[in-house]
Design a protein around this motif. Sequence first.
Motif, PDB file in Angstrom:
ATOM      1  N   PHE A 176     -24.780 -25.875  12.654  1.00  0.00           N
ATOM      2  CA  PHE A 176     -24.716 -27.329  12.632  1.00  0.00           C
ATOM      3  C   PHE A 176     -26.098 -27.835  12.255  1.00  0.00           C
ATOM      4  CE2 PHE A 176     -21.192 -26.878  15.836  1.00  0.00           C
ATOM      5  CZ  PHE A 176     -20.196 -27.487  15.081  1.00  0.00           C
ATOM      6  N   GLU A 177     -26.123 -28.864  11.421  1.00  0.00           N
ATOM      7  CA  GLU A 177     -27.391 -29.504  11.062  1.00  0.00           C
ATOM      8  C   GLU A 177     -27.527 -30.796  11.851  1.00  0.00           C
ATOM      9  OE1 GLU A 177     -28.448 -31.758   7.141  1.00  0.00           O
ATOM     10  OE2 GLU A 177     -28.907 -29.624   6.833  1.00  0.00           O
ATOM     11  N   LEU A 178     -28.652 -30.978  12.478  1.00  0.00           N
ATOM     12  CA  LEU A 178     -28.921 -32.189  13.248  1.00  0.00           C
ATOM     13  C   LEU A 178     -29.413 -33.279  12.310  1.00  0.00           C
ATOM     14  CD1 LEU A 178     -29.180 -33.499  16.084  1.00  0.00           C
ATOM     15  CD2 LEU A 178     -31.518 -32.584  16.161  1.00  0.00           C
ATOM     16  N   THR A 179     -28.762 -34.432  12.324  1.00  0.00           N
ATOM     17  CA  THR A 179     -29.125 -35.540  11.438  1.00  0.00           C
ATOM     18  C   THR A 179     -30.167 -36.436  12.112  1.00  0.00           C
ATOM     19  OG1 THR A 179     -27.434 -37.045  12.282  1.00  0.00           O
ATOM     20  CG2 THR A 179     -26.768 -35.503  10.540  1.00  0.00           C
ATOM     21  N   PRO A 180     -30.840 -37.309  11.341  1.00  0.00           N
ATOM     22  CA  PRO A 180     -31.760 -38.288  11.959  1.00  0.00           C
ATOM     23  C   PRO A 180     -31.068 -39.148  13.017  1.00  0.00           C
ATOM     24  CG  PRO A 180     -32.140 -38.172   9.598  1.00  0.00           C
ATOM     25  CD  PRO A 180     -30.916 -37.348   9.863  1.00  0.00           C
ATOM     26  N   ALA A 181     -29.831 -39.571  12.728  1.00  0.00           N
ATOM     27  CA  ALA A 181     -29.089 -40.356  13.718  1.00  0.00           C
ATOM     28  C   ALA A 181     -28.848 -39.521  14.974  1.00  0.00           C
ATOM     29  CB  ALA A 181     -27.759 -40.824  13.126  1.00  0.00           C
ATOM     30  N   ALA A 214     -32.285 -38.275  21.737  1.00  0.00           N
ATOM     31  CA  ALA A 214     -33.464 -38.850  22.383  1.00  0.00           C
ATOM     32  C   ALA A 214     -33.044 -39.897  23.409  1.00  0.00           C
ATOM     33  CB  ALA A 214     -34.395 -39.466  21.344  1.00  0.00           C
ATOM     34  N   GLY A 215     -31.993 -40.651  23.080  1.00  0.00           N
ATOM     35  CA  GLY A 215     -31.481 -41.648  24.015  1.00  0.00           C
ATOM     36  C   GLY A 215     -30.900 -41.034  25.263  1.00  0.00           C
ATOM     37  N   GLN A 216     -30.513 -39.761  25.169  1.00  0.00           N
ATOM     38  CA  GLN A 216     -29.999 -39.033  26.327  1.00  0.00           C
ATOM     39  C   GLN A 216     -31.118 -38.305  27.073  1.00  0.00           C
ATOM     40  OE1 GLN A 216     -26.742 -39.682  26.907  1.00  0.00           O
ATOM     41  NE2 GLN A 216     -27.017 -40.875  25.024  1.00  0.00           N
ATOM     42  N   GLY A 217     -32.357 -38.505  26.611  1.00  0.00           N
ATOM     43  CA  GLY A 217     -33.488 -37.870  27.273  1.00  0.00           C
ATOM     44  C   GLY A 217     -33.816 -36.488  26.759  1.00  0.00           C
ATOM     45  N   LEU A 218     -33.306 -36.146  25.571  1.00  0.00           N
ATOM     46  CA  LEU A 218     -33.511 -34.806  25.029  1.00  0.00           C
ATOM     47  C   LEU A 218     -34.355 -34.908  23.758  1.00  0.00           C
ATOM     48  CD1 LEU A 218     -30.625 -32.180  24.667  1.00  0.00           C
ATOM     49  CD2 LEU A 218     -32.785 -32.068  23.467  1.00  0.00           C
ATOM     50  N   ASP A 219     -35.562 -34.398  23.810  1.00  0.00           N
ATOM     51  CA  ASP A 219     -36.464 -34.392  22.657  1.00  0.00           C
ATOM     52  C   ASP A 219     -36.176 -33.158  21.816  1.00  0.00           C
ATOM     53  OD1 ASP A 219     -38.474 -34.488  20.817  1.00  0.00           O
ATOM     54  OD2 ASP A 219     -40.127 -34.451  22.264  1.00  0.00           O
ATOM     55  N   THR A 220     -35.383 -33.339  20.771  1.00  0.00           N
ATOM     56  CA  THR A 220     -34.967 -32.190  19.964  1.00  0.00           C
ATOM     57  C   THR A 220     -36.131 -31.576  19.189  1.00  0.00           C
ATOM     58  OG1 THR A 220     -34.333 -33.691  18.165  1.00  0.00           O
ATOM     59  CG2 THR A 220     -32.610 -33.060  19.714  1.00  0.00           C
ATOM     60  N   GLY A 221     -37.194 -32.355  18.988  1.00  0.00           N
ATOM     61  CA  GLY A 221     -38.346 -31.822  18.270  1.00  0.00           C
ATOM     62  C   GLY A 221     -39.063 -30.720  19.024  1.00  0.00           C
ATOM     63  N   ARG A 222     -38.816 -30.631  20.313  1.00  0.00           N
ATOM     64  CA  ARG A 222     -39.473 -29.617  21.132  1.00  0.00           C
ATOM     65  C   ARG A 222     -38.628 -28.355  21.297  1.00  0.00           C
ATOM     66  NH1 ARG A 222     -42.017 -32.280  26.448  1.00  0.00           N
ATOM     67  NH2 ARG A 222     -43.015 -30.223  26.437  1.00  0.00           N
ATOM     68  N   LEU A 223     -37.413 -28.380  20.749  1.00  0.00           N
ATOM     69  CA  LEU A 223     -36.541 -27.209  20.864  1.00  0.00           C
ATOM     70  C   LEU A 223     -36.970 -26.142  19.871  1.00  0.00           C
ATOM     71  CD1 LEU A 223     -33.005 -28.857  21.212  1.00  0.00           C
ATOM     72  CD2 LEU A 223     -34.531 -28.056  23.024  1.00  0.00           C
ATOM     73  N   LEU A 279     -30.936 -23.661  15.325  1.00  0.00           N
ATOM     74  CA  LEU A 279     -31.066 -24.629  16.413  1.00  0.00           C
ATOM     75  C   LEU A 279     -29.717 -24.983  17.015  1.00  0.00           C
ATOM     76  CD1 LEU A 279     -32.997 -26.633  17.916  1.00  0.00           C
ATOM     77  CD2 LEU A 279     -32.341 -28.318  16.181  1.00  0.00           C
ATOM     78  N   ALA A 280     -28.715 -25.110  16.160  1.00  0.00           N
ATOM     79  CA  ALA A 280     -27.372 -25.517  16.605  1.00  0.00           C
ATOM     80  C   ALA A 280     -26.357 -24.636  15.896  1.00  0.00           C
ATOM     81  CB  ALA A 280     -27.130 -26.991  16.286  1.00  0.00           C
ATOM     82  N   ARG A 281     -25.554 -23.937  16.672  1.00  0.00           N
ATOM     83  CA  ARG A 281     -24.638 -22.946  16.116  1.00  0.00           C
ATOM     84  C   ARG A 281     -23.192 -23.296  16.434  1.00  0.00           C
ATOM     85  NH1 ARG A 281     -22.713 -18.730  18.661  1.00  0.00           N
ATOM     86  NH2 ARG A 281     -24.250 -18.885  20.351  1.00  0.00           N
ATOM     87  N   GLN A 282     -22.296 -22.944  15.512  1.00  0.00           N
ATOM     88  CA  GLN A 282     -20.860 -23.108  15.736  1.00  0.00           C
ATOM     89  C   GLN A 282     -20.341 -21.871  16.461  1.00  0.00           C
ATOM     90  OE1 GLN A 282     -18.741 -24.104  12.065  1.00  0.00           O
ATOM     91  NE2 GLN A 282     -20.647 -24.835  11.168  1.00  0.00           N
ATOM     92  N   CYS A 283     -19.807 -22.069  17.655  1.00  0.00           N
ATOM     93  CA  CYS A 283     -19.260 -20.969  18.447  1.00  0.00           C
ATOM     94  C   CYS A 283     -17.749 -21.163  18.557  1.00  0.00           C
ATOM     95  CB  CYS A 283     -19.905 -20.959  19.832  1.00  0.00           C
ATOM     96  SG  CYS A 283     -19.370 -19.605  20.904  1.00  0.00           S
ATOM     97  N   LEU A 284     -16.988 -20.179  18.147  1.00  0.00           N
ATOM     98  CA  LEU A 284     -15.540 -20.284  18.184  1.00  0.00           C
ATOM     99  C   LEU A 284     -15.044 -20.205  19.617  1.00  0.00           C
ATOM    100  CD1 LEU A 284     -12.913 -20.522  16.545  1.00  0.00           C
ATOM    101  CD2 LEU A 284     -12.833 -18.022  16.475  1.00  0.00           C
ATOM    102  N   PRO A 321     -29.758 -23.431  20.984  1.00  0.00           N
ATOM    103  CA  PRO A 321     -30.661 -24.189  21.857  1.00  0.00           C
ATOM    104  C   PRO A 321     -30.239 -25.642  22.068  1.00  0.00           C
ATOM    105  CG  PRO A 321     -31.928 -22.818  20.359  1.00  0.00           C
ATOM    106  CD  PRO A 321     -30.494 -22.705  19.925  1.00  0.00           C
ATOM    107  N   LEU A 322     -29.689 -26.270  21.033  1.00  0.00           N
ATOM    108  CA  LEU A 322     -29.252 -27.659  21.194  1.00  0.00           C
ATOM    109  C   LEU A 322     -28.074 -27.743  22.157  1.00  0.00           C
ATOM    110  CD1 LEU A 322     -29.654 -30.593  20.337  1.00  0.00           C
ATOM    111  CD2 LEU A 322     -28.056 -30.192  18.448  1.00  0.00           C
ATOM    112  N   GLY A 323     -27.132 -26.824  22.051  1.00  0.00           N
ATOM    113  CA  GLY A 323     -25.994 -26.799  22.964  1.00  0.00           C
ATOM    114  C   GLY A 323     -26.409 -26.503  24.394  1.00  0.00           C
ATOM    115  N   VAL A 324     -27.379 -25.608  24.550  1.00  0.00           N
ATOM    116  CA  VAL A 324     -27.871 -25.259  25.879  1.00  0.00           C
ATOM    117  C   VAL A 324     -28.474 -26.484  26.561  1.00  0.00           C
ATOM    118  CG1 VAL A 324     -29.582 -23.901  27.153  1.00  0.00           C
ATOM    119  CG2 VAL A 324     -28.312 -22.852  25.276  1.00  0.00           C
ATOM    120  N   GLN A 325     -29.363 -27.173  25.841  1.00  0.00           N
ATOM    121  CA  GLN A 325     -30.031 -28.321  26.431  1.00  0.00           C
ATOM    122  C   GLN A 325     -29.097 -29.501  26.636  1.00  0.00           C
ATOM    123  OE1 GLN A 325     -32.965 -28.226  27.855  1.00  0.00           O
ATOM    124  NE2 GLN A 325     -32.942 -26.052  27.267  1.00  0.00           N
ATOM    125  N   LEU A 326     -28.075 -29.633  25.782  1.00  0.00           N
ATOM    126  CA  LEU A 326     -27.104 -30.706  25.986  1.00  0.00           C
ATOM    127  C   LEU A 326     -26.357 -30.501  27.305  1.00  0.00           C
ATOM    128  CD1 LEU A 326     -25.581 -33.218  25.111  1.00  0.00           C
ATOM    129  CD2 LEU A 326     -24.032 -31.735  23.796  1.00  0.00           C
TER     130      LEU A 326
END
Length: 233
Positions: free
Chosen positions: A143-148, A154-163, A170-175, A187-192
Amino acid sequence: MTSRPNIAAAAHLIADPARASMLLALIDGRARPAGELAYAAGVTPQTASTHLAKLLAGGLLMVETEGRHRYYRLAGGHVALAIETLSGIGPADAVRRKPLTREARHLHFARSCYDHLAGRLGVAVTQALQDRRFIVAVADKQFELTPAGRDWFAGQGLDTGRLQPTRRGLARQCLDWTEREHHLAGPLGVQLLNQLCSHGWLRRSAASRAVQVTPQGWAGLKDQLGIEAGLGD
């Protein structure tokens, strides 16, 4: 002489029903004692000890010692990924099955897949993130993380730039093995998942890898991602 991975050895270890049950019991990433794993596999403590020794020798498990007690956990996320992926292989249900137990229904609805959110809720969250173009499915099961998306996280308190991305990104598709669709891993799924738990939206079960949604969580999921409480019905 070239080396190659010994797929057959790992496959042989996983193929045993008792050992497979033990691995599934550990897929939430937590460490558990031998007695609990013996119960999960439906075998005696002596038989469980033999199985655990084989899984340790095969590199599928690691063990931690605390006083007189030994606690077993998966050797890493790569093992959890293999188990979860294998769980999704096979024909779809074509015959009548016994009704799912209450615990099984909970796991189908929402569970932790080693360290990220899986089940019907995990798939729904991932789909909602895609619908809002916060993440976009790209090649190599990523998965590609977009600017939006960066702004939303970030609004959820997660600074993705630090992942820190892993070698799988960074973000993987898991079946998802119950839904047969992809949920967000990496890492993005873990922190979410961690963030949703810290917000009090989700609550991990102490007894299994089931995940519960709190009333506050349902309100937040509807407001932020349009996910209705009826998803759990």
